[in-house]
Design a protein around this motif. Structure first.
Motif, mmCIF file in Angstrom:
data_model
loop_
_atom_site.group_PDB
_atom_site.id
_atom_site.type_symbol
_atom_site.label_atom_id
_atom_site.label_comp_id
_atom_site.label_asym_id
_atom_site.label_seq_id
_atom_site.Cartn_x
_atom_site.Cartn_y
_atom_site.Cartn_z
ATOM 1 N N LEU A 105 -42.050 31.310 2.626
ATOM 2 C CA LEU A 105 -42.835 31.813 1.605
ATOM 3 C C LEU A 105 -44.157 30.900 1.488
ATOM 4 O O LEU A 105 -45.387 31.453 1.297
ATOM 5 C CB LEU A 105 -42.220 31.473 0.261
ATOM 6 N N ALA A 106 -44.201 29.574 1.560
ATOM 7 C CA ALA A 106 -45.091 28.539 1.649
ATOM 8 C C ALA A 106 -46.056 28.623 2.928
ATOM 9 O O ALA A 106 -47.414 28.581 2.583
ATOM 10 C CB ALA A 106 -44.482 27.150 1.664
ATOM 11 N N LEU A 107 -45.710 28.958 3.949
ATOM 12 C CA LEU A 107 -46.522 29.340 4.891
ATOM 13 C C LEU A 107 -47.389 30.666 4.727
ATOM 14 O O LEU A 107 -48.489 30.735 4.942
ATOM 15 C CB LEU A 107 -45.656 29.620 6.275
ATOM 16 N N GLU A 108 -46.790 31.617 3.970
ATOM 17 C CA GLU A 108 -47.470 32.839 3.507
ATOM 18 C C GLU A 108 -48.495 32.439 2.433
ATOM 19 O O GLU A 108 -49.792 32.667 2.705
ATOM 20 C CB GLU A 108 -46.678 33.886 3.003
ATOM 21 N N ALA A 109 -47.940 31.576 1.635
ATOM 22 C CA ALA A 109 -49.128 31.085 0.517
ATOM 23 C C ALA A 109 -50.121 30.230 1.009
ATOM 24 O O ALA A 109 -51.289 30.421 0.654
ATOM 25 C CB ALA A 109 -48.258 30.063 -0.611
ATOM 26 N N ALA A 110 -49.894 29.472 2.071
ATOM 27 C CA ALA A 110 -50.756 28.606 2.724
ATOM 28 C C ALA A 110 -51.863 29.263 3.375
ATOM 29 O O ALA A 110 -53.268 28.865 3.591
ATOM 30 C CB ALA A 110 -50.314 27.545 3.648
ATOM 31 N N SER A 111 -51.449 30.512 3.870
ATOM 32 C CA SER A 111 -52.438 31.239 4.522
ATOM 33 C C SER A 111 -53.142 32.131 3.662
ATOM 34 O O SER A 111 -54.464 32.461 3.986
ATOM 35 C CB SER A 111 -51.796 32.256 5.600
ATOM 36 N N ASN A 207 -51.537 34.113 15.856
ATOM 37 C CA ASN A 207 -52.248 33.921 14.739
ATOM 38 C C ASN A 207 -51.345 34.275 13.386
ATOM 39 O O ASN A 207 -51.949 35.070 12.566
ATOM 40 C CB ASN A 207 -53.575 34.547 14.792
ATOM 41 N N ALA A 208 -50.243 33.895 13.342
ATOM 42 C CA ALA A 208 -49.151 34.571 12.386
ATOM 43 C C ALA A 208 -49.891 34.014 11.022
ATOM 44 O O ALA A 208 -49.548 34.912 10.009
ATOM 45 C CB ALA A 208 -47.972 34.087 12.596
ATOM 46 N N TRP A 209 -50.478 32.941 10.701
ATOM 47 C CA TRP A 209 -50.832 32.616 9.484
ATOM 48 C C TRP A 209 -52.324 32.043 9.395
ATOM 49 O O TRP A 209 -52.548 30.898 9.483
ATOM 50 C CB TRP A 209 -49.968 31.298 8.842
ATOM 51 N N GLN A 238 -48.320 27.773 16.341
ATOM 52 C CA GLN A 238 -49.259 28.740 15.718
ATOM 53 C C GLN A 238 -50.342 27.996 15.103
ATOM 54 O O GLN A 238 -51.377 28.768 14.759
ATOM 55 C CB GLN A 238 -48.357 29.637 14.924
ATOM 56 N N LEU A 239 -50.056 26.914 14.634
ATOM 57 C CA LEU A 239 -51.064 26.355 13.585
ATOM 58 C C LEU A 239 -51.971 25.352 14.225
ATOM 59 O O LEU A 239 -51.647 24.453 15.262
ATOM 60 C CB LEU A 239 -50.124 25.777 12.789
ATOM 61 N N PRO A 240 -52.995 25.232 13.872
ATOM 62 C CA PRO A 240 -54.404 24.250 14.509
ATOM 63 C C PRO A 240 -54.006 22.620 14.391
ATOM 64 O O PRO A 240 -54.464 22.039 15.117
ATOM 65 C CB PRO A 240 -55.478 24.869 13.692
ATOM 66 N N ASP A 241 -53.388 22.546 13.256
ATOM 67 C CA ASP A 241 -53.198 21.008 12.848
ATOM 68 C C ASP A 241 -51.613 20.925 12.344
ATOM 69 O O ASP A 241 -51.599 20.564 11.043
ATOM 70 C CB ASP A 241 -54.264 20.588 11.805
#
Length: 270
Positions: A105-111, A207-209, A238-241
């Motif tokens: 859930l938090a990954l979706e929110a962060a995106s 590029n999921a998020w 998947q994430l840049p940082d």
């Protein structure tokens, strides 16, 4: 003498009242629970106690749990709006620590949301390869059991699907905490929707998020199965940082004294 922390509420975008508590002082830190957990049941309270000397810690009941409302129909979008409302309460910028399906859930929110400065996640329960049988029919079975108001059945199905031995599930069903679990069992389909199709053994989409450009720290327990290690590595890739930290001797059960020092270091580094 311990001073009781007041429960407050904030209205989410659809009007649902979300119950939360605020403790400590310092930069804002929002804790997002996984399946079946809420402020009075699960690791959030222990985490707040460990972290409140360093942060203003916000713990909350995800909708449908504890003292929060449960406006229907359920949507993952509404849960993201709940997080947005809590970010506003916290002054517009928070660090986030999220566990299990709460991490998804938090990954979706962060995106999608502004205001998440840093994100730490603990074992998002994805299946991204053939290291674990896919959860085929997971959503549909939970929906059907809850539609029949078979909360015990939903709990047993959920626990066995995520790997709990049958004998352990049977023993748990005879213990006092089972009543608390049954009280929130109707939210299990919510978490299944948060996970979506990421329990079917497919690689994460590219590029999921796309909006999650903040620093991300992903935890995995050293004793957790290969499927968890592979999933967290896939998220980091998947994430840049983002970076992955393995916690020696740990499992999917979050232990506040173990994880808290890592969170303090992560959030405090500029």
């Amino acid at each position: 003498m311990t001073t009781a922390i007041a429960t407050r509420t904030v209205a989410s975008a659809d009007g649902t009242k979300i119950a939360y508590q605020q403790a400590g002082s310092g930069p804002a830190l929002l804790v997002v629970d996984g399946a079946l957990c809420y402020r009075a049941f699960g690791p959030a309270a222990a985490l707040a106690k460990q972290l409140q000397d360093q942060f203003t810690v916000y713990t909350y009941d995800r909708r449908g749990r504890g003292e929060s409302g449960d406006t229907k129909p359920y949507s993952v979008d509404r849960e993201i709006e709940d997080i947005a409302a809590l970010i506003e309460v916290a002054g517009g910028s928070v660090n986030v620590f999220a566990m299990s399906s709460g991490a998804a859930l938090a990954l979706e929110a962060a995106s999608r949301l502004d205001g998440i400065a840093k994100l730490a996640i603990y074992e998002a329960p994805f299946i991204v390869d053939d290291s674990h049988p896919p959860r085929v029919g997971f959503q549909e079975t939970l929906d059907a059991l809850i539609a029949e108001d078979d909360r015990s059945g939903a709990l047993k199905f959920f626990m066995k699907t995520v790997g709990a031995p049958s004998i352990m599930v049977t023993i748990m069903s005879l213990t006092p905490p089972w009543k608390k679990l049954k009280a929130v069992a109707h939210t299990l389909p919510h978490d299944a929707r948060v996970l979506g199709d990421r329990g079917l053994g497919h690689p994460l989409p590219a590029n999921a998020w796309p909006g999650a450009k903040m620093p991300v720290l992903a935890f995995v327990g050293g004793k957790s199965p290969k499927v968890m290690h592979n999933a967290q590595q896939a998220i980091v890739d998947q994430l840049p940082d983002a970076r992955l930290v393995e916690l020696p001797g740990q499992t999917h059960m979050v232990k506040a004294p173990v994880v808290a020092p890592h969170l303090v270091e992560f959030y405090r580094v500029v």
